[in-house]
Every structure is written in C-alpha cells, then in structure tokens.
Design an enzyme around this catalytic site. Structure first.
Site, mmCIF file in Angstrom:
data_model
loop_
_atom_site.group_PDB
_atom_site.id
_atom_site.type_symbol
_atom_site.label_atom_id
_atom_site.label_comp_id
_atom_site.label_asym_id
_atom_site.label_seq_id
_atom_site.Cartn_x
_atom_site.Cartn_y
_atom_site.Cartn_z
ATOM 1 N N ASN A 211 -7.312 8.787 13.736
ATOM 2 C CA ASN A 211 -8.645 9.060 12.294
ATOM 3 C C ASN A 211 -7.064 10.209 11.992
ATOM 4 O OD1 ASN A 211 -10.906 8.514 14.152
ATOM 5 N ND2 ASN A 211 -11.235 9.346 12.192
ATOM 6 N N LYS B 28 -9.491 -5.367 11.137
ATOM 7 C CA LYS B 28 -8.642 -4.771 11.808
ATOM 8 C C LYS B 28 -7.892 -5.542 12.741
ATOM 9 C CE LYS B 28 -7.044 -2.082 8.632
ATOM 10 N NZ LYS B 28 -5.950 -2.382 8.100
ATOM 11 N N LEU C 252 0.950 -2.201 4.880
ATOM 12 C CA LEU C 252 -0.362 -1.126 5.668
ATOM 13 C C LEU C 252 -1.698 -1.159 4.191
ATOM 14 C CD1 LEU C 252 1.473 2.520 5.051
ATOM 15 C CD2 LEU C 252 1.209 1.574 7.048
ATOM 16 N N GLY D 41 1.628 5.150 3.548
ATOM 17 C CA GLY D 41 2.893 4.528 2.323
ATOM 18 C C GLY D 41 3.433 5.892 1.898
ATOM 19 N N GLY E 264 0.796 -1.066 -0.221
ATOM 20 C CA GLY E 264 0.398 -0.090 0.495
ATOM 21 C C GLY E 264 0.740 1.128 -0.111
ATOM 22 N N SER F 146 -6.122 -0.471 13.777
ATOM 23 C CA SER F 146 -6.976 0.900 13.658
ATOM 24 C C SER F 146 -7.774 1.019 15.011
ATOM 25 C CB SER F 146 -8.366 0.430 12.815
ATOM 26 O OG SER F 146 -8.898 1.283 12.554
ATOM 27 N N ASP G 129 -1.365 -6.458 -5.827
ATOM 28 C CA ASP G 129 -2.159 -7.418 -5.762
ATOM 29 C C ASP G 129 -1.838 -7.869 -3.673
ATOM 30 O OD1 ASP G 129 -5.051 -7.569 -3.890
ATOM 31 O OD2 ASP G 129 -5.478 -6.042 -5.838
ATOM 32 N N TYR H 70 -14.949 -3.510 9.186
ATOM 33 C CA TYR H 70 -13.535 -3.431 9.004
ATOM 34 C C TYR H 70 -12.790 -3.587 10.725
ATOM 35 C CZ TYR H 70 -9.963 0.075 9.405
ATOM 36 O OH TYR H 70 -8.273 1.084 9.005
#
Length: 376
Positions: free
Chosen positions: A216, A191, A81, A13, A7, A127, A61, A187
């Site tokens: 954030n 994580k 990332l 990144g 990423g 996260s 990917d 999500y």
C-alpha cells in the site's frame, strides 16, 4: 538514457520522474490526466504540477497504439505505471480495468515485438493484490494459501482467514514472491496478467522485464480526490470535511504501508541493477498496521473530533491482512525501506494540512458498491 514513464503524472510516476531527473536521466511522460485522479482541472492537480513544464509530456492513453508509438520514440527504459487502480471498483467496472491494465500492456509489448525500437528494459508496476489472501500458517497443516473468506462467515462477524483444508483460523505470515498467486479481485487479476504477459513477451524478444509488487503506497501527493483507493487519503478527506470515519469489518484488518520515496528507490534499483532482470519483487515497509489504528492516528494528528465507527460492514474482494516479505529485494537489490510508518504518516499529514480541502465523494463510492451487491 531516456526513460518513459506511463502514468507519469500520477502519484508514483511524478515522484519517480523527479528522482530520475536528479540522477541525470532524460524523462518523457505519457499520461491521460484521468479525472478520477487529477480532478476536472488537471492544472490544479498536485502531482501534475510536480512535472508540468519540466519534462516532455504526451497526453495520451495506453489503450491507443499511436500514443504508445509517440511516447516510445528514442526511449531506452519503459516504466509502465499507468493503470486503473482500486479493488472495489474493479469488481463492477470489469471491462475498463481489463481494457486499460491488460489491453494497454498488450499494446506496449506488441509494439516492442513488431516495430523498431531501442528499449532495453521494461519495469512493470504490479501489486500485492496478485497474492489474494497471501501466506498463512495452520497449526494442523502448516503453510497454506487460503482462498477468499466466505460471505457466510463474515455475515456472522467472523472475519478471520481460515485454513482451506480444515477451516480453523490461521496465522498470517509475511508473503514472499514464491507464494501462490490467486488474486481475489479483478484488479489483482489484471496485475497478475500484466506481470505474466510482460515476462513471457520480454523473454521472447530478449528485453528484460522487472515486476514490482507494491504494497500500500502512500505519502505526499497521494490523490485526495479519488474515493476508490488509498485508505489514508480517503480517511484524511473525510476528516477534513468533518465527516465520521466508518471502518470495515472489526478494524483489525491490517496493511503494509510503504512510503513513496522507498517505492521510487526500488524502481531505480530495478532500472540500474541487472540482477533484477526477469524477476518479481515485493516492495514494502516490513511492518503492518491495523486499519483502526490508522484512523485513530489520523484523528489525533488532525486534532479532529470526528467519530470512528467500527461497522462490521465488508466488501467482497477485500483481503484480511498483508505484509510483504522483503528478503528477496533486500538480498538481490540491496533495498532497505528508509521510512517507518511514524515518520511517513507525519510527512503525509503535514502535506495534507497544506492542501485545499477536497470534496468527499466516499459515500457515493459506497452507494455504487451497494447497488452492485459488493458491499455487505
């Protein structure tokens, strides 16, 4: 020392790649140049252009074993990332989020387990979403970790977090790393799974793992094309298009906004300090800002006459507040955020003013959630 950033053409990144290069690291980047992040033409992507032709770049990917194998050649450190991001979208694109975030991480760790490599450490981007609502204090029952807010309460316009025992309103506390992990979105679940998968496998093969639970993240370079994540970028794109801003709930929900440079500083500390090994850390700013305040600040800074509407609408999977407790990362790694919100938002707005105005696709994202029954 060679560092692979999955990423690496994205927001965090690309900034990390430049910082590591300045410190003398050899950097290789694996990225699929997702249209949701970079648009139809990656050559017009701000963050891709930050790293284009500067580093070894592998378009690939993380869900592909062979792409991982190409990228891992002669790598000493992996900073993982690459991920699908966005709480709301994760609630209906479940397979994609699980496939990329969990499946992609599993492929990395399987290669490190079964194939020859020279990787010495893995940094994984987690996260604050792993905490769900996080840590609160009830006047009756002390420290509690509330479950998700009830639909029936929010329909009445009551958006406050309740004690899971007595159901009275509770007061938010900074959430530390020992808090209960109970994500409220797909999500967040992915994580948490990434963290735990890497820690379990890392210990078994003696490759240290460091997990950073980002709050954030914002700053220059944040995607203005992605309507699914990033309050500051979504509001900015709407303002630049002359569209009114609709605030969820009562506007008093709050977030811990951490500036991009502070995030990349934390990652460097994780790479270079062995005290970080097999630990999870919050990475935040130490201050919380209400969403309604953010909208007002942006409107003023852009000198805009758009209207701000506090709608009372809400999304399933959203949390009420978050503020990361930074005690652990300060004491173990010496991390200290250098950017308060006033300084950071000024830098962000100055950067946005220099960018082309992007198409505002926010209403389309809302319509998607309405069709799925996730927007009320």
């Amino acid at each position: 020392m060679k560092v692979l950033i999955s990423g690496g053409a994205g927001f965090i990144g690309s900034n990390l790649a430049l910082k590591l290069f300045e410190k003398g690291y050899d950097v290789v980047i694996l990225d699929n140049l997702s249209k949701q992040i970079h648009g139809e033409n990656p050559n017009q992507s701000f963050t891709y252009n930050l790293i284009k032709d500067k580093f070894e770049f592998i378009k690939g990917d993380v869900t592909n074993f062979d792409d991982w194998r190409r990228a891992l050649k002669d790598v000493d450190i992996v900073v993982h990332l690459a991920a699908e991001t966005g709480t709301g979208q994760s609630m209906y694109e479940i397979n994609r989020y699980v496939d990329v975030n969990i499946g992609g991480t599993a492929k990395l760790m399987e290669i490190l387990t079964n194939e020859k490599n020279r990787v010495r450490k893995v940094i994984v981007a987690s996260s604050r979403a792993v905490y769900g609502e996080g840590k609160y204090k009830c006047s009756e029952h002390g420290i509690v970790f509330p479950l998700s807010r009830k639909d029936e309460d929010m329909k009445r316009g009551d958006f406050e977090v309740k004690c899971p025992i007595c159901r009275q309103n509770v007061d938010m506390l900074p959430t530390d790393e020992e808090a209960k992990l109970h994500p409220e979105s797909v999500y967040g679940y992915t994580k948490q799974s990434q963290e735990e998968l890497c820690m379990i496998v890392g210990r078994s093969i003696n490759i240290p793992v460091v997990a950073f639970r980002f709050q954030n993240v914002y700053g220059p370079g944040q995607s203005l094309k992605n309507p699914y994540t990033g309050i500051l970028s979504i509001f900015s794109t709407r303002i630049k298009n002359g569209n009114d801003i609709n605030i969820f709930e009562d506007g008093l929900e709050s977030r811990d906004f951490v500036y991009i440079d502070d995030v990349t500083d934390a990652i460097v500390l994780g790479i270079e300090n062995d005290k970080a090994n097999f630990e999870a850390f919050n990475v935040g700013s130490g201050e919380k800002i209400e969403v309604l305040s953010i909208a007002k600040i942006l409107k003023e800074k852009y000198n805009s006459d758009v209207k701000i509407h506090v709608t009372g609408n809400y999304r399933l999977g959203d949390i009420r507040h978050n503020l990361g407790d930074l005690t652990k990362i300060r004491s173990l790694l010496g991390y200290e955020p250098k950017f308060n919100f006033d300084k950071g938002i000024t830098n962000f707005v100055d950067w946005v003013e220099e960018q082309a105005i992007e198409k505002d696709n926010y209403e389309n994202s809302i319509e998607e959630m309405k069709r799925k029954g996730l927007y009320k």
